[in-house]
Design an enzyme around this catalytic site. Structure first.
Site, PDB file in Angstrom:
ATOM      1  N   SER A 127       0.813  -1.220   0.000  1.00 45.17           N
ATOM      2  CA  SER A 127       0.000   0.000   0.000  1.00 45.17           C
ATOM      3  C   SER A 127       0.845   1.269   0.000  1.00 45.17           C
ATOM      4  CB  SER A 127      -0.887  -0.003   1.251  1.00 45.17           C
ATOM      5  OG  SER A 127      -1.412   1.274   1.487  1.00 45.17           O
ATOM      6  N   GLU A 129       0.180   3.610   1.748  1.00 48.11           N
ATOM      7  CA  GLU A 129       0.245   4.039   3.162  1.00 48.11           C
ATOM      8  C   GLU A 129       1.626   3.757   3.751  1.00 48.11           C
ATOM      9  OE1 GLU A 129      -2.147   5.456   5.618  1.00 48.11           O
ATOM     10  OE2 GLU A 129      -2.622   6.227   3.646  1.00 48.11           O
ATOM     11  N   TYR A 151      -1.744   0.412  10.691  1.00 47.81           N
ATOM     12  CA  TYR A 151      -2.008  -0.242   9.401  1.00 47.81           C
ATOM     13  C   TYR A 151      -0.779  -0.144   8.491  1.00 47.81           C
ATOM     14  CZ  TYR A 151      -3.709  -0.818   4.617  1.00 47.81           C
ATOM     15  OH  TYR A 151      -3.850  -1.207   3.303  1.00 47.81           O
TER      16      TYR A 151
HETATM   17  P1  NDP Z   1     -11.521  -4.674   1.830  1.00 45.92           P
HETATM   18  O1  NDP Z   1     -11.483  -4.104   3.199  1.00 45.92           O
HETATM   19  O2  NDP Z   1     -12.676  -4.375   0.930  1.00 45.92           O
HETATM   20  O3  NDP Z   1     -11.410  -6.277   1.933  1.00 45.92           O
HETATM   21  C1  NDP Z   1     -10.633  -6.890   2.914  1.00 45.92           C
HETATM   22  C2  NDP Z   1     -10.842  -8.398   2.817  1.00 45.92           C
HETATM   23  O4  NDP Z   1     -10.024  -9.048   3.808  1.00 45.92           O
HETATM   24  C3  NDP Z   1     -12.273  -8.858   3.064  1.00 45.92           C
HETATM   25  O5  NDP Z   1     -12.575  -9.888   2.146  1.00 45.92           O
HETATM   26  C4  NDP Z   1     -12.199  -9.424   4.483  1.00 45.92           C
HETATM   27  O6  NDP Z   1     -13.164 -10.407   4.754  1.00 45.92           O
HETATM   28  C5  NDP Z   1     -10.822 -10.045   4.443  1.00 45.92           C
HETATM   29  N1  NDP Z   1     -10.282 -10.361   5.759  1.00 45.92           N
HETATM   30  C6  NDP Z   1     -10.116  -9.528   6.812  1.00 45.92           C
HETATM   31  N2  NDP Z   1      -9.580 -10.192   7.863  1.00 45.92           N
HETATM   32  C7  NDP Z   1      -9.399 -11.482   7.465  1.00 45.92           C
HETATM   33  C8  NDP Z   1      -8.871 -12.636   8.072  1.00 45.92           C
HETATM   34  N3  NDP Z   1      -8.423 -12.625   9.334  1.00 45.92           N
HETATM   35  N4  NDP Z   1      -8.818 -13.785   7.358  1.00 45.92           N
HETATM   36  C9  NDP Z   1      -9.273 -13.828   6.072  1.00 45.92           C
HETATM   37  N5  NDP Z   1      -9.793 -12.762   5.441  1.00 45.92           N
HETATM   38  C10 NDP Z   1      -9.856 -11.596   6.124  1.00 45.92           C
HETATM   39  O7  NDP Z   1     -10.145  -4.265   1.111  1.00 45.92           O
HETATM   40  P2  NDP Z   1      -9.854  -3.874  -0.422  1.00 45.92           P
HETATM   41  O8  NDP Z   1     -10.497  -4.870  -1.295  1.00 45.92           O
HETATM   42  O9  NDP Z   1     -10.101  -2.436  -0.619  1.00 45.92           O
HETATM   43  O10 NDP Z   1      -8.271  -4.046  -0.476  1.00 45.92           O
HETATM   44  C11 NDP Z   1      -7.680  -5.303  -0.749  1.00 45.92           C
HETATM   45  C12 NDP Z   1      -6.271  -5.331  -0.179  1.00 45.92           C
HETATM   46  O11 NDP Z   1      -5.487  -4.303  -0.773  1.00 45.92           O
HETATM   47  C13 NDP Z   1      -6.189  -5.097   1.335  1.00 45.92           C
HETATM   48  O12 NDP Z   1      -5.100  -5.848   1.799  1.00 45.92           O
HETATM   49  C14 NDP Z   1      -5.860  -3.606   1.433  1.00 45.92           C
HETATM   50  O13 NDP Z   1      -5.199  -3.338   2.643  1.00 45.92           O
HETATM   51  C15 NDP Z   1      -4.963  -3.441   0.230  1.00 45.92           C
HETATM   52  N6  NDP Z   1      -4.931  -2.133  -0.372  1.00 45.92           N
HETATM   53  C16 NDP Z   1      -6.101  -1.525  -0.738  1.00 45.92           C
HETATM   54  C17 NDP Z   1      -6.085  -0.320  -1.383  1.00 45.92           C
HETATM   55  C18 NDP Z   1      -7.352   0.370  -1.770  1.00 45.92           C
HETATM   56  O14 NDP Z   1      -7.287   1.569  -2.084  1.00 45.92           O
HETATM   57  N7  NDP Z   1      -8.495  -0.317  -1.816  1.00 45.92           N
HETATM   58  C19 NDP Z   1      -4.803   0.339  -1.710  1.00 45.92           C
HETATM   59  C20 NDP Z   1      -3.631  -0.401  -1.299  1.00 45.92           C
HETATM   60  C21 NDP Z   1      -3.711  -1.594  -0.671  1.00 45.92           C
HETATM   61  P3  NDP Z   1     -14.624 -10.071   5.422  1.00 45.92           P
HETATM   62  O15 NDP Z   1     -15.532  -9.835   4.246  1.00 45.92           O
HETATM   63  O16 NDP Z   1     -14.907 -11.293   6.195  1.00 45.92           O
HETATM   64  O17 NDP Z   1     -14.448  -8.840   6.262  1.00 45.92           O
HETATM   65  P1  GDR Z   2      -6.869   5.814   3.289  1.00 47.75           P
HETATM   66  O1  GDR Z   2      -8.398   5.929   2.805  1.00 47.75           O
HETATM   67  O2  GDR Z   2      -6.707   6.088   4.706  1.00 47.75           O
HETATM   68  O3  GDR Z   2      -6.069   6.629   2.310  1.00 47.75           O
HETATM   69  O4  GDR Z   2      -6.598   4.253   3.077  1.00 47.75           O
HETATM   70  P2  GDR Z   2      -9.648   6.676   3.437  1.00 47.75           P
HETATM   71  O5  GDR Z   2     -10.624   6.807   2.326  1.00 47.75           O
HETATM   72  O6  GDR Z   2     -10.104   6.043   4.701  1.00 47.75           O
HETATM   73  O7  GDR Z   2      -9.058   8.128   3.830  1.00 47.75           O
HETATM   74  C1  GDR Z   2      -8.522   8.996   2.837  1.00 47.75           C
HETATM   75  C2  GDR Z   2      -8.310  10.378   3.434  1.00 47.75           C
HETATM   76  O8  GDR Z   2      -9.574  10.972   3.698  1.00 47.75           O
HETATM   77  C3  GDR Z   2      -9.525  11.637   4.959  1.00 47.75           C
HETATM   78  N1  GDR Z   2     -10.877  11.758   5.511  1.00 47.75           N
HETATM   79  C4  GDR Z   2     -11.694  10.744   5.829  1.00 47.75           C
HETATM   80  N2  GDR Z   2     -11.537   9.412   5.690  1.00 47.75           N
HETATM   81  C5  GDR Z   2     -12.568   8.617   6.085  1.00 47.75           C
HETATM   82  N3  GDR Z   2     -12.442   7.288   5.933  1.00 47.75           N
HETATM   83  N4  GDR Z   2     -13.724   9.118   6.632  1.00 47.75           N
HETATM   84  C6  GDR Z   2     -13.913  10.462   6.785  1.00 47.75           C
HETATM   85  O9  GDR Z   2     -14.946  10.884   7.268  1.00 47.75           O
HETATM   86  C7  GDR Z   2     -12.859  11.314   6.354  1.00 47.75           C
HETATM   87  N5  GDR Z   2     -12.704  12.656   6.347  1.00 47.75           N
HETATM   88  C8  GDR Z   2     -11.498  12.913   5.837  1.00 47.75           C
HETATM   89  C9  GDR Z   2      -8.607  10.749   5.793  1.00 47.75           C
HETATM   90  O10 GDR Z   2      -8.142  11.456   6.933  1.00 47.75           O
HETATM   91  C10 GDR Z   2      -7.544  10.416   4.762  1.00 47.75           C
HETATM   92  O11 GDR Z   2      -6.584  11.436   4.705  1.00 47.75           O
HETATM   93  C11 GDR Z   2      -7.088   3.554   1.945  1.00 47.75           C
HETATM   94  C12 GDR Z   2      -7.377   2.089   2.393  1.00 47.75           C
HETATM   95  O12 GDR Z   2      -8.018   1.415   1.333  1.00 47.75           O
HETATM   96  C13 GDR Z   2      -6.085   1.367   2.732  1.00 47.75           C
HETATM   97  O13 GDR Z   2      -6.377  -0.015   2.961  1.00 47.75           O
HETATM   98  C14 GDR Z   2      -5.137   1.500   1.531  1.00 47.75           C
HETATM   99  O14 GDR Z   2      -3.908   0.867   1.808  1.00 47.75           O
HETATM  100  C15 GDR Z   2      -4.904   2.968   1.217  1.00 47.75           C
HETATM  101  O15 GDR Z   2      -6.144   3.576   0.901  1.00 47.75           O
HETATM  102  C16 GDR Z   2      -3.977   3.163   0.015  1.00 47.75           C
END
Ligand code: NDP
Ligand code: GDR
Length: 328
Positions: A127, A129, A151
């Site tokens: 990520s 992050e 995280y």
């Molecule tokens: P989601 O939060 O939508 O999905 C997370 C998944 O992980 C769900 O299927 C959840 O299952 C599963 N999970 C959580 N805990 C466990 C566990 N203990 N064992 C097995 N499965 C588990 O994430 P995204 O699809 O958005 O992201 C996918 C991956 O990419 C994540 O690792 C995220 O951190 C990473 N990532 C995401 C980005 C983004 O912008 N979306 C950017 C960079 C990285 P359940 O449905 O049961 O909760």
């Molecule tokens: P992020 O995504 O932390 O970048 O992680 P998120 O959308 O939660 O926050 C992005 C930015 O928005 C600001 N923010 C708020 N965020 C949330 N969730 N709710 C609010 O009300 C709000 N107001 C302002 C946050 O402070 C932050 O700066 C996501 C996740 O998908 C991670 O798993 C992944 O790794 C990174 O993107 C890349």
């Protein structure tokens, strides 16, 4: 026919990746953790119309024996480790769980692969992050890391253990350093989806205000559908490696939010409330990635733009809320 095993298949990326791999002719298995509300589990897969086409196996990233069982059952050519406690804000409330799942969970899967299926190709969901307090104005694979949340720290462990297993044991293990990517399937707690859902509710008269935290933060947002393609491309390369996946454009939360309100014909200033309780203990102020390596080596480029994606998300939330209103 190739076989893939996806952890996190019930999440946003798991659903889009499953759809992508099915279209390529893969047999797709997913690891699903047990829940008392199993009927809600495949909601995203159902949204994409593919729930009946993937095979779900019981397992949990923190139980290595369950991962070994899943590997033995699915016999995958490729494993995509997408499972995580992925919500940054929650990682301050549950730092140890986040470390166990998001960090050590990757090591569990790598260890399971090393023990029972060392020829399996592995993708780790790293990520942006991990860059956190960004050390360079535009981040690449060479930018030093400085995570800002439990995280981010956990993802950094998972990232380095992936690199380490590649270097130590010769595993075909790659890591995609993905910047934020969104879609109508994004979890409702993340800011883009919170905005699209909030705007849809205000438009339909179901709510009057939208509460957000720090709207000055900037993110490089792409579409999940584009980003899962990059994951697959990484595992098709002869050599495993790490790649930044990003659009190269950064936008404030404020401007993203304004685009959603404007699209719905609403005034943001009439409805947006800043809530200090939503500010984070440590913020990632600005991220923007340079995906040149992915473009050159993988032939990858994003297709969807931010405004188009926000419109798709607002439309989907209006549709969803309207049909649940009709049913009520
Ligand atoms: P989601 O939060 O939508 O999905 C997370 C998944 O992980 C769900 O299927 C959840 O299952 C599963 N999970 C959580 N805990 C466990 C566990 N203990 N064992 C097995 N499965 C588990 O994430 P995204 O699809 O958005 O992201 C996918 C991956 O990419 C994540 O690792 C995220 O951190 C990473 N990532 C995401 C980005 C983004 O912008 N979306 C950017 C960079 C990285 P359940 O449905 O049961 O909760
Ligand atoms: P992020 O995504 O932390 O970048 O992680 P998120 O959308 O939660 O926050 C992005 C930015 O928005 C600001 N923010 C708020 N965020 C949330 N969730 N709710 C609010 O009300 C709000 N107001 C302002 C946050 O402070 C932050 O700066 C996501 C996740 O998908 C991670 O798993 C992944 O790794 C990174 O993107 C890349």
């Amino acid at each position: 026919m190739k076989t893939a095993l996806i952890t996190g298949i019930t999440g946003q990326d798991g659903a889009y990746l499953s759809q992508f791999l099915l279209e390529k002719g893969y047999e797709v298995f997913g690891v699903v953790r047990r829940s008392s509300t199993a009927e809600a589990h495949d909601a995203r897969l159902r949204f994409l119309g593919i729930a009946g086409r993937v095979k779900l196996l019981d397992g949990n990233l923190i139980d290595v024996s369950s991962l070994i069982r899943c590997l033995r059952e699915a016999k995958p050519d490729e494993v995509y480790n997408l499972a995580a406690q992925s919500f940054v804000m929650a990682s301050w409330q549950q730092p140890l769980l986040t470390g166990q799942v998001t960090g050590l969970g990757a090591a569990n899967m790598l260890e399971a692969i090393r023990l029972v299926a060392p020829r399996t190709r592995f993708y780790q969901a790293s990520s942006s992050e991990m860059f956190g307090l960004a050390q360079e104005p535009v981040q690449t694979e060479k930018t030093p890391f400085h995570p800002r949340s439990p995280y981010g720290v956990s993802k950094l462990f998972a990232h380095w253990i992936t690199v380490n297993y590649r270097e130590s044991f010769g595993l075909h293990a790659s890591s995609g350093i993905l910047f934020n990517h969104e879609s109508p399937l994004r979890g409702i707690e993340f800011v883009t989806r919170k905005v699209s859902d909030g705007v849809a509710r205000i438009k339909l008269g179901l709510a009057r205000e939208l509460r957000l935290g720090n709207i000055d933060a900037k993110r490089d947002w792409g579409h999940a559908r584009d980003y899962v393609r990059a994951m697959w491309l990484m595992l098709q390369q002869e050599e495993p490696d790490d790649y930044v996946v990003a659009t190269g454009r950064t936008t404030t939360i404020r401007d993203m939010c304004r685009a959603a309100f404007d699209y719905a014909g609403l005034s943001m200033d009439d409805h947006l409330v800043i809530d200090p309780a939503l500010f984070r203990p440590a913020e990632v102020d600005e991220l923007v990635g340079n995906a040149a390596k992915a473009r050159v080596r993988l032939g990858w480029a994003p297709e969807a733009g931010l405004e188009e994606m926000i419109r798709e998300m607002v439309d989907a939330d209006i549709k969803r809320l309207s049909s649940s209103q009709k049913q009520a």
